[in-house]
Write an enzyme that holds these catalytic residues in place. Structure first.
Site, PDB file in Angstrom:
ATOM      1  N   LYS A 196      51.785  30.795  48.399  1.00 60.26           N
ATOM      2  CA  LYS A 196      50.581  30.540  49.274  1.00 60.26           C
ATOM      3  C   LYS A 196      51.086  30.601  50.890  1.00 60.26           C
ATOM      4  CE  LYS A 196      47.836  28.013  46.014  1.00 60.26           C
ATOM      5  NZ  LYS A 196      48.452  28.272  44.844  1.00 60.26           N
TER       6      LYS A 196
HETATM    7  C1  LIG Z   1      48.389  28.559  43.587  1.00 58.20           C
HETATM    8  C2  LIG Z   1      49.375  28.971  42.547  1.00 58.20           C
HETATM    9  C3  LIG Z   1      48.970  29.844  41.752  1.00 58.20           C
HETATM   10  C4  LIG Z   1      47.542  30.382  41.419  1.00 58.20           C
HETATM   11  O1  LIG Z   1      46.950  31.359  42.318  1.00 58.20           O
HETATM   12  P1  LIG Z   1      45.573  31.392  42.560  1.00 58.20           P
HETATM   13  O2  LIG Z   1      45.243  32.222  43.727  1.00 58.20           O
HETATM   14  O3  LIG Z   1      44.793  30.167  42.595  1.00 58.20           O
HETATM   15  O4  LIG Z   1      45.155  32.205  41.131  1.00 58.20           O
HETATM   16  C5  LIG Z   1      50.392  30.248  40.895  1.00 58.20           C
HETATM   17  N1  LIG Z   1      51.314  29.773  40.928  1.00 58.20           N
HETATM   18  C6  LIG Z   1      51.547  29.127  41.909  1.00 58.20           C
HETATM   19  C7  LIG Z   1      52.914  28.662  42.142  1.00 58.20           C
HETATM   20  C8  LIG Z   1      50.572  28.582  42.774  1.00 58.20           C
HETATM   21  O5  LIG Z   1      50.943  27.733  43.814  1.00 58.20           O
END
Ligand SMILES: *Cc1c(COP(=O)(O)O)cnc(C)c1O
Length: 462
Positions: free
Chosen positions: A110
């Protein structure tokens, strides 16, 4: 002419990129999407060897109204905080390529989007003289990544709700150990969906939202999807060139459908994507949808991959809009049906797939642990549990010999307990996290009540 943004629900006036970034969720409750999807097929060859930041500049420029020199600066500022010169490097493990998205300040994918979004907000606010109160709901990683995106900024306060006791202790400390005055952590006694529903409901109150200059950083913000499109092109073009293959597939661990949606946009823009393998954990609303055409709510169950413990996937509406022929009226009817009954369906002819580009499956706790153990034994590579879900499903659904890039979404040290359970040893460490262990923290505990959250915002907003 620069790109305009419209709402999936069709009842908001088109707006420019900077307004779309500041708006987050559209006033009609829909999600903002670009009015058209640029076709970049003719530029792939010229882009194939660009460094990450250059490619980000080229791609982002198609969607923004920011002057090129400023855009360049924003991009280089956003990826300065990454610990790897390639920003999102590719590594090999067996015959898979693993795209490491976790070299940012909070060690999760993220950061790729939220370092950029934080800089964008600051850029836009410093020009307009306005301020912003960010409200976010997190199942774990979004919160810390958002906080690191905006900590210490003068024109921004950030309120982050997390479900009390349901994020990993490390994730919680990554958020609550940030003591900057503009950061407000809230532990909500409820699930992530409770947090997300409170957020959505507050955002629907346009008067409240306007009065307190509320904005979002959750994955519904278009700028986040945009930043994520970049690494699909970066990795896809690189592997196709190296392997001499005409198409490439990706396996993506999925919760809110934000990451994989970026892959879908990349394919629509002309990246030769063969398939997108969508991997969920036991919270499988999305894999059920892509296998049956019915999107129906289940109970949220806690798993080894908490950032994917989600039932209502906030970005799904964007995809659904395209899937039903960009028909806002029909979309409104479907979303209404979902709100009323907890389910919606799209009709499928017999044998018809929901979407030929997608194939979907579920990775269980047992799959997760066994994949982590096997990759450690056979390849000396440690996977975090989210990445392991993507690889478990990717291995199962992949065609023999199909070149496959698996997205690695978190550093394993963020989920060291799962690594210990899978390998029998406490192998996953990172100095950034070790340093947090005895750090002082600050956090407010509140019930899962919209009113309680509103009151807290009113008391502490800029
Ligand atoms: C947020 C997240 C996901 C999922 O991503 P999305 O965009 O919500 O589908 C997968 N792995 C990790 C470590 C995350 O922080």
């Amino acid at each position: 002419m620069s790109m305009k943004y419209i709402s999936t629900r069709g009842q908001s006036a088109p707006m420019g990129f900077q307004d779309a970034v500041m708006t987050g969720l559209a006033a009609d409750g829909g999600l903002l999407i670009p009015q058209s999807i640029p076709d970049v097929t003719g530029r792939l060859q010229e882009w194939a060897e660009l460094p990450y930041r250059e490619l980000a500049f080229q791609l982002t420029g198609l969607f923004t109204d920011i002057p090129p020199d400023d855009l360049k600066k924003l991009i280089s500022l956003s990826y300065e905080s990454f610990r790897h010169p390639e920003v999102t490097p590719l590594v090999r493990a067996g015959d898979l390529r693993i795209l490491e998205l976790f070299h940012g300040p909070t060690l999760a994918f993220k950061d790729v989007a939220l370092q950029w979004l934080g800089n964008l907000f600051e850029y836009i606010l410093s020009r307009s003289g306005h301020h912003l109160n960010i409200l976010a709901a997190t199942s774990g990683d979004t919160g810390s990544a958002a906080i690191y995106g905006v900590r210490g900024r003068q024109h921004i306060h950030i309120f982050v709700m997390h479900p009390a006791g349901r994020t990993s202790p490390t994730q919680e400390r990554q958020m609550t150990a940030v003591l900057d005055d503009n950061v407000f952590n809230i532990a909500v006694s409820g699930t992530f969906d409770d947090c997300q529903n409170i957020m959505k409901s507050i955002f629907r109150d346009v008067e409240f939202k306007t009065r307190h200059a509320l904005g979002a950083v959750n994955s519904v913000n278009w700028a986040r999807v945009l930043a994520q499109i970049v690494y699909y092109f970066y990795a896809g073009l690189k592997v196709m060139r190296e392997e001499g293959c005409p198409e490439i597939s990706f396996s993506v661990p999925t919760g809110n459908f934000g990451d994989i949606l970026a892959g879908w946009y990349a394919a629509r823009m002309g990246l030769p994507v063969k398939r997108l393998i969508l991997a969920t954990n036991e919270n499988d609303i999305l894999s059920r949808f892509f296998n049956t055409g019915t999107y129906s709510l289940g109970q949220v169950v806690p798993t080894l991959s908490p950032s994917m413990d989600i039932q209502v996937a906030s970005n799904f509406e964007r995809y659904l809009y395209y899937r039903i022929g960009e028909d806002s009226e029909r979309l409104r009817a479907l979303m209404h049906e979902f709100d009323q009954t907890g389910a919606l369906s799209i009709p499928l002819a017999s044998g018809e797939a929901v979407e030929p580009l997608f194939t979907a499956g579920t990775g269980t706790a047992a799959d997760t642990l066994s994949v982590i153990g096997r990759y450690h034994r056979e390849h000396g590579y440690l996977l975090d549990p989210h990445t392991a879900v993507g690889i478990a499903v990717g291995e199962r659904l992949r065609k023999r010999g199909e070149p496959l890039i698996c997205l690695a979404t978190a550093h394993p040290a963020k989920f060291s307990k799962a690594i210990l359970d899978a390998t029998g040893s406490d192998l996953a460490h990172h100095e950034l996290l070790d340093r947090l262990a005895d750090a002082p923290t600050r956090c407010k505990s509140l019930p899962a009540s919209e009113q309680a959250i509103r009151d807290f915002i009113v008391q502490n907003a800029l």
